[in-house]
Scaffold this motif. Structure first.
Motif, PDB file in Angstrom:
ATOM      1  N   GLY A  28       0.917  -0.850   0.127  1.00  0.00           N
ATOM      2  CA  GLY A  28       0.247   0.063  -0.535  1.00  0.00           C
ATOM      3  C   GLY A  28       0.563   0.893  -0.004  1.00  0.00           C
ATOM      4  N   ARG A  29      -0.301   2.644  -0.310  1.00  0.00           N
ATOM      5  CA  ARG A  29       1.216   3.758   0.521  1.00  0.00           C
ATOM      6  C   ARG A  29       0.966   5.267   0.748  1.00  0.00           C
ATOM      7  NH1 ARG A  29      -2.818   6.245   0.185  1.00  0.00           N
ATOM      8  NH2 ARG A  29      -4.364   7.106  -1.828  1.00  0.00           N
ATOM      9  N   VAL A  30       1.596   5.449   1.718  1.00  0.00           N
ATOM     10  CA  VAL A  30       1.118   6.809   1.441  1.00  0.00           C
ATOM     11  C   VAL A  30       1.157   7.879   1.426  1.00  0.00           C
ATOM     12  CG1 VAL A  30       3.115   6.983   3.950  1.00  0.00           C
ATOM     13  CG2 VAL A  30       0.659   7.919   4.695  1.00  0.00           C
ATOM     14  N   ILE A  33       2.593  14.396   0.473  1.00  0.00           N
ATOM     15  CA  ILE A  33       2.681  15.751  -0.440  1.00  0.00           C
ATOM     16  C   ILE A  33       2.284  15.760  -1.505  1.00  0.00           C
ATOM     17  CG2 ILE A  33       5.401  16.788  -1.090  1.00  0.00           C
ATOM     18  CD1 ILE A  33       3.720  18.504   0.747  1.00  0.00           C
ATOM     19  N   GLY A  34       1.284  16.173  -2.141  1.00  0.00           N
ATOM     20  CA  GLY A  34       0.842  16.076  -3.598  1.00  0.00           C
ATOM     21  C   GLY A  34      -0.520  15.845  -3.567  1.00  0.00           C
ATOM     22  N   GLU A  35      -1.849  16.033  -3.121  1.00  0.00           N
ATOM     23  CA  GLU A  35      -3.213  15.443  -2.937  1.00  0.00           C
ATOM     24  C   GLU A  35      -4.376  16.026  -4.009  1.00  0.00           C
ATOM     25  OE1 GLU A  35      -2.640  12.454  -1.318  1.00  0.00           O
ATOM     26  OE2 GLU A  35      -1.965  13.904   0.458  1.00  0.00           O
ATOM     27  N   HIS A  36      -5.387  15.317  -4.956  1.00  0.00           N
ATOM     28  CA  HIS A  36      -5.911  15.616  -5.804  1.00  0.00           C
ATOM     29  C   HIS A  36      -4.767  16.134  -6.797  1.00  0.00           C
ATOM     30  CE1 HIS A  36      -9.719  14.373  -4.567  1.00  0.00           C
ATOM     31  NE2 HIS A  36      -9.107  14.390  -3.019  1.00  0.00           N
ATOM     32  N   THR A  37      -3.018  15.950  -6.956  1.00  0.00           N
ATOM     33  CA  THR A  37      -2.874  16.481  -8.177  1.00  0.00           C
ATOM     34  C   THR A  37      -2.454  15.065  -9.136  1.00  0.00           C
ATOM     35  OG1 THR A  37      -0.919  15.805  -6.929  1.00  0.00           O
ATOM     36  CG2 THR A  37      -1.354  18.695  -7.254  1.00  0.00           C
ATOM     37  N   ASP A  38      -2.998  14.008  -9.086  1.00  0.00           N
ATOM     38  CA  ASP A  38      -2.285  12.953 -10.340  1.00  0.00           C
ATOM     39  C   ASP A  38      -3.300  13.321 -11.472  1.00  0.00           C
ATOM     40  OD1 ASP A  38      -3.897  12.159  -8.509  1.00  0.00           O
ATOM     41  OD2 ASP A  38      -3.718  10.422  -8.444  1.00  0.00           O
ATOM     42  N   TYR A  39      -4.508  13.689 -10.822  1.00  0.00           N
ATOM     43  CA  TYR A  39      -5.530  13.025 -12.472  1.00  0.00           C
ATOM     44  C   TYR A  39      -5.499  14.911 -13.138  1.00  0.00           C
ATOM     45  CZ  TYR A  39      -8.470  15.155  -8.768  1.00  0.00           C
ATOM     46  OH  TYR A  39      -9.429  15.586  -7.741  1.00  0.00           O
ATOM     47  N   ASN A  40      -4.826  15.731 -12.098  1.00  0.00           N
ATOM     48  CA  ASN A  40      -4.280  16.779 -12.970  1.00  0.00           C
ATOM     49  C   ASN A  40      -2.885  17.250 -13.551  1.00  0.00           C
ATOM     50  OD1 ASN A  40      -6.742  18.824 -11.953  1.00  0.00           O
ATOM     51  ND2 ASN A  40      -6.303  17.854 -10.089  1.00  0.00           N
ATOM     52  N   PRO A 170     -12.555   6.844 -10.121  1.00  0.00           N
ATOM     53  CA  PRO A 170     -12.095   8.363 -11.202  1.00  0.00           C
ATOM     54  C   PRO A 170     -11.191   8.438 -10.660  1.00  0.00           C
ATOM     55  CG  PRO A 170     -14.112   9.242 -10.002  1.00  0.00           C
ATOM     56  CD  PRO A 170     -14.035   8.114  -9.285  1.00  0.00           C
ATOM     57  N   THR A 171      -9.753   8.032 -10.109  1.00  0.00           N
ATOM     58  CA  THR A 171      -8.743   7.716  -9.755  1.00  0.00           C
ATOM     59  C   THR A 171      -7.655   8.246 -10.489  1.00  0.00           C
ATOM     60  OG1 THR A 171      -8.128   5.683  -9.346  1.00  0.00           O
ATOM     61  CG2 THR A 171      -9.306   6.628  -7.472  1.00  0.00           C
ATOM     62  N   GLY A 172      -6.191   8.803  -9.816  1.00  0.00           N
ATOM     63  CA  GLY A 172      -5.348   8.939 -10.658  1.00  0.00           C
ATOM     64  C   GLY A 172      -4.319   7.734 -10.946  1.00  0.00           C
ATOM     65  N   ILE A 173      -3.216   7.746 -10.823  1.00  0.00           N
ATOM     66  CA  ILE A 173      -2.366   7.149 -10.781  1.00  0.00           C
ATOM     67  C   ILE A 173      -1.127   7.191  -9.937  1.00  0.00           C
ATOM     68  CG2 ILE A 173      -0.599   8.284 -12.075  1.00  0.00           C
ATOM     69  CD1 ILE A 173      -0.805   5.730 -13.861  1.00  0.00           C
ATOM     70  N   MET A 174      -1.299   7.629  -8.638  1.00  0.00           N
ATOM     71  CA  MET A 174      -0.012   8.187  -7.197  1.00  0.00           C
ATOM     72  C   MET A 174      -0.414   6.403  -6.954  1.00  0.00           C
ATOM     73  SD  MET A 174      -0.462  10.799  -4.075  1.00  0.00           S
ATOM     74  CE  MET A 174      -2.104  10.157  -4.285  1.00  0.00           C
ATOM     75  N   ASP A 175      -1.523   5.976  -6.479  1.00  0.00           N
ATOM     76  CA  ASP A 175      -1.491   5.020  -5.636  1.00  0.00           C
ATOM     77  C   ASP A 175      -0.613   3.751  -6.518  1.00  0.00           C
ATOM     78  OD1 ASP A 175      -2.742   6.392  -4.708  1.00  0.00           O
ATOM     79  OD2 ASP A 175      -5.104   5.732  -4.911  1.00  0.00           O
ATOM     80  N   GLN A 176      -1.195   3.191  -7.342  1.00  0.00           N
ATOM     81  CA  GLN A 176      -0.226   2.296  -8.185  1.00  0.00           C
ATOM     82  C   GLN A 176       1.175   2.488  -9.395  1.00  0.00           C
ATOM     83  OE1 GLN A 176      -2.963   3.612  -9.374  1.00  0.00           O
ATOM     84  NE2 GLN A 176      -5.111   2.302  -8.720  1.00  0.00           N
ATOM     85  N   GLN A 221     -15.353   7.295  -0.113  1.00  0.00           N
ATOM     86  CA  GLN A 221     -15.446   6.320  -0.790  1.00  0.00           C
ATOM     87  C   GLN A 221     -14.905   6.965  -1.936  1.00  0.00           C
ATOM     88  OE1 GLN A 221     -17.346   3.735  -2.817  1.00  0.00           O
ATOM     89  NE2 GLN A 221     -18.437   2.526  -1.511  1.00  0.00           N
ATOM     90  N   HIS A 222     -14.836   6.770  -3.080  1.00  0.00           N
ATOM     91  CA  HIS A 222     -14.178   7.194  -3.840  1.00  0.00           C
ATOM     92  C   HIS A 222     -14.669   7.723  -5.333  1.00  0.00           C
ATOM     93  CE1 HIS A 222     -11.061   9.210  -1.731  1.00  0.00           C
ATOM     94  NE2 HIS A 222      -9.981   8.347  -1.336  1.00  0.00           N
ATOM     95  N   ALA A 223     -15.396   6.603  -5.786  1.00  0.00           N
ATOM     96  CA  ALA A 223     -16.743   6.057  -6.353  1.00  0.00           C
ATOM     97  C   ALA A 223     -17.471   6.911  -7.180  1.00  0.00           C
ATOM     98  CB  ALA A 223     -17.351   4.089  -6.735  1.00  0.00           C
ATOM     99  N   GLY A 226     -17.909  12.879  -2.997  1.00  0.00           N
ATOM    100  CA  GLY A 226     -16.767  14.266  -3.236  1.00  0.00           C
ATOM    101  C   GLY A 226     -15.873  14.616  -4.102  1.00  0.00           C
ATOM    102  N   TYR A 227     -15.020  13.219  -3.970  1.00  0.00           N
ATOM    103  CA  TYR A 227     -13.895  12.820  -4.958  1.00  0.00           C
ATOM    104  C   TYR A 227     -14.091  13.035  -6.694  1.00  0.00           C
ATOM    105  CZ  TYR A 227      -9.549  10.588  -6.979  1.00  0.00           C
ATOM    106  OH  TYR A 227      -8.298  10.598  -7.562  1.00  0.00           O
ATOM    107  N   ARG A 228     -15.507  12.441  -6.880  1.00  0.00           N
ATOM    108  CA  ARG A 228     -15.949  13.031  -8.229  1.00  0.00           C
ATOM    109  C   ARG A 228     -16.304  14.409  -8.696  1.00  0.00           C
ATOM    110  NH1 ARG A 228     -17.651   9.167 -12.537  1.00  0.00           N
ATOM    111  NH2 ARG A 228     -17.507   7.462 -10.983  1.00  0.00           N
ATOM    112  N   THR A 334      -3.825  12.723   4.767  1.00  0.00           N
ATOM    113  CA  THR A 334      -3.252  12.181   3.746  1.00  0.00           C
ATOM    114  C   THR A 334      -4.427  11.367   2.218  1.00  0.00           C
ATOM    115  OG1 THR A 334      -1.414  10.912   2.812  1.00  0.00           O
ATOM    116  CG2 THR A 334      -3.056  10.312   4.450  1.00  0.00           C
ATOM    117  N   GLY A 335      -4.311  11.296   1.231  1.00  0.00           N
ATOM    118  CA  GLY A 335      -5.051  10.273   0.600  1.00  0.00           C
ATOM    119  C   GLY A 335      -6.575  11.674  -0.243  1.00  0.00           C
ATOM    120  N   GLY A 336      -7.750  10.487  -0.460  1.00  0.00           N
ATOM    121  CA  GLY A 336      -8.483  11.527  -1.416  1.00  0.00           C
ATOM    122  C   GLY A 336      -9.215  12.243   0.015  1.00  0.00           C
ATOM    123  N   GLY A 337      -8.893  11.719   1.496  1.00  0.00           N
ATOM    124  CA  GLY A 337     -10.315  13.190   1.510  1.00  0.00           C
ATOM    125  C   GLY A 337     -11.441  12.319   1.769  1.00  0.00           C
TER     126      GLY A 337
END
Ligand code: GLA
Length: 384
Positions: A28-30, A33-40, A170-176, A221-223, A226-228, A334-337
């Motif tokens: 897993g990951r923690v 810094i850099g939150e919600h920047t991945d899909y931007n 609809p997440t970005g590529i940070m976690d993987q 829940q990211h599906a 708020g995340y979307r 940390t993470g999606g919030g």
């Protein structure tokens, strides 16, 4: 054998009556810094943690697929045809989604089914990317067993695709990316546009520091939700500013953004633009060995998420405030919030007293008991 491999070996034997061809694991990951920047298309600085998903896998000669996990020990059956039709649900959507995404990515649907047993000590629903861990464990296993020769960046892309399409988040590529590019004692500095990666040594041990994670037990829940919504606001902001992605704006563009955008969209944009700048400043601070500077950037990131991106919750704010009052080097959600975990960079001897203080604060509010634990920057996915 690690505890995870022993557990999956035993489960594999019980469920399928044979020994697996091999074992693979992915952490897993923690996110530091850099939150919600991945899909931007921006920058992130996560690290792979010392908690992982372990899989035992054997390829089959037919098109059947059997999956079992230590969570419930129930064997789930599927086959290549159903995977091609994206007919899957429940936890099996993660491994099967990866198989589907491998077919999409390579342009050739896999021709052999497999048996897989899964065990994980990444807490589920805590914002530590338990789903990326299972995706990447299955992806590295199939890459090896099928001889696909995919790069780590390919595997991360495949995992994100599986998550986006198969799971509907609809997440970005940070976690993987964190899960495949992780390295002991280092953070993964990732440019989410190019997938260029640099491992940045953290030096926490040498400085006598630990990273304390506090799971608030507030579920997110990211599906949906708020995340979307935040993702859409960012896309709207980029379109209105005439750039492909918010990554293409800098702090100097903010006054213009404030004139052009409605106040809410402006605040969302401001978070992303300033957060990208904070990631770059963090990398510079860490390279210079300036952990205190890094800590102030963590604190500023939290304020930005709380006030501009508005993805924090009272429990996360309370952890951060308690950590700061207790003398943490830095603290942030940390993470999606909307729940999940907060992190605090603290002197090793301060970790347990801080955990106790947070438990007390939560008890005083009548909140669910939080779960504090430390994590270590660890190696990324691979064969065991
Ligand atoms: C979740 C997503 C990531 C990223 C973070 C926020 O963890 O899976 O892609 O967007 O939220 O930084």
């Amino acid at each position: 054998m690690t505890a995870g491999t022993e557990a999956v070996a035993a489960l594999f034997g019980r469920a399928f009556g044979s020994a697996p061809a091999g074992f693979w694991r992915a952490p897993g990951r923690v996110n530091l810094i850099g939150e919600h920047t991945d899909y931007n298309d921006g920058f992130v600085l996560p690290f792979a943690i010392d908690r992982a998903t372990t899989v035992a896998v054997t390829l089959r000669d037919d098109s059947r697929i059997r999956l079992v996990s230590t969570f419930d020990g129930v064997v789930v059956e599927s086959d290549l045809d159903r995977v091609r039709r994206r007919d899957f649900d429940g936890w099996a959507a993660y491994p099967l989604g990866v198989l589907w995404a491998i077919g999409e990515h390579t342009g050739r649907a896999p021709e052999r089914g497999f048996d897989v047993a899964v065990d994980s000590d990444v807490p589920v629903g805590a914002g530590l990317s338990s789903s990326a861990a299972i995706e990447m464990a299955v992806a590295v296993a199939l890459n090896d067993l099928l001889g696909l020769g995919l790069t780590r960046a390919d595997l991360a892309r495949i995992g994100r695709r599986a998550e986006n399409i198969a799971v509907g988040a609809p997440t970005g590529i940070m976690d993987q990316s964190a899960s495949v590019f992780g390295q002991a004692d280092a953070a993964v500095f990732l440019d989410c546009r190019t997938l260029a990666v640099e491992q940045v040594p953290l030096g926490f041990d040498a400085a006598g520091l630990v990273l304390l994670v506090i799971d608030t037990k507030v579920e997110h829940q990211h599906a949906t939700g708020g995340y979307r919504d935040r993702r859409e606001a960012c896309e709207r902001g980029a379109a209105a500013m005439g750039v492909p992605a918010l990554r293409d704006l800098t702090i100097d563009d903010l006054p213009r953004a404030q004139q052009h955008l409605d106040p809410v969209t402006y605040r969302r944009v401001k978070h992303i633009v300033t957060e990208d700048a904070r990631v770059l400043a963090s990398v510079a601070a860490l390279k210079a060995g300036d952990l205190h500077r890094f800590g102030t950037l963590m604190d500023a990131s939290h304020v930005s998420m709380r006030d501009d991106f508005e993805i924090s919750v009272p429990q996360l704010d309370a952890v951060v405030e308690t950590a700061q009052a207790a003398g943490a080097i830095g603290a942030r959600m940390t993470g999606g919030g909307f729940g999940g975990c907060a992190i605090a960079l603290v002197h090793a001897q301060d970790a347990e007293p801080l955990a106790e203080r947070v438990r007390q604060v939560f008890a005083d509010h009548g909140w669910h008991e939080p779960v504090p634990f430390t994590v270590r920057p660890s190696d990324g996915a691979g064969a065991v």
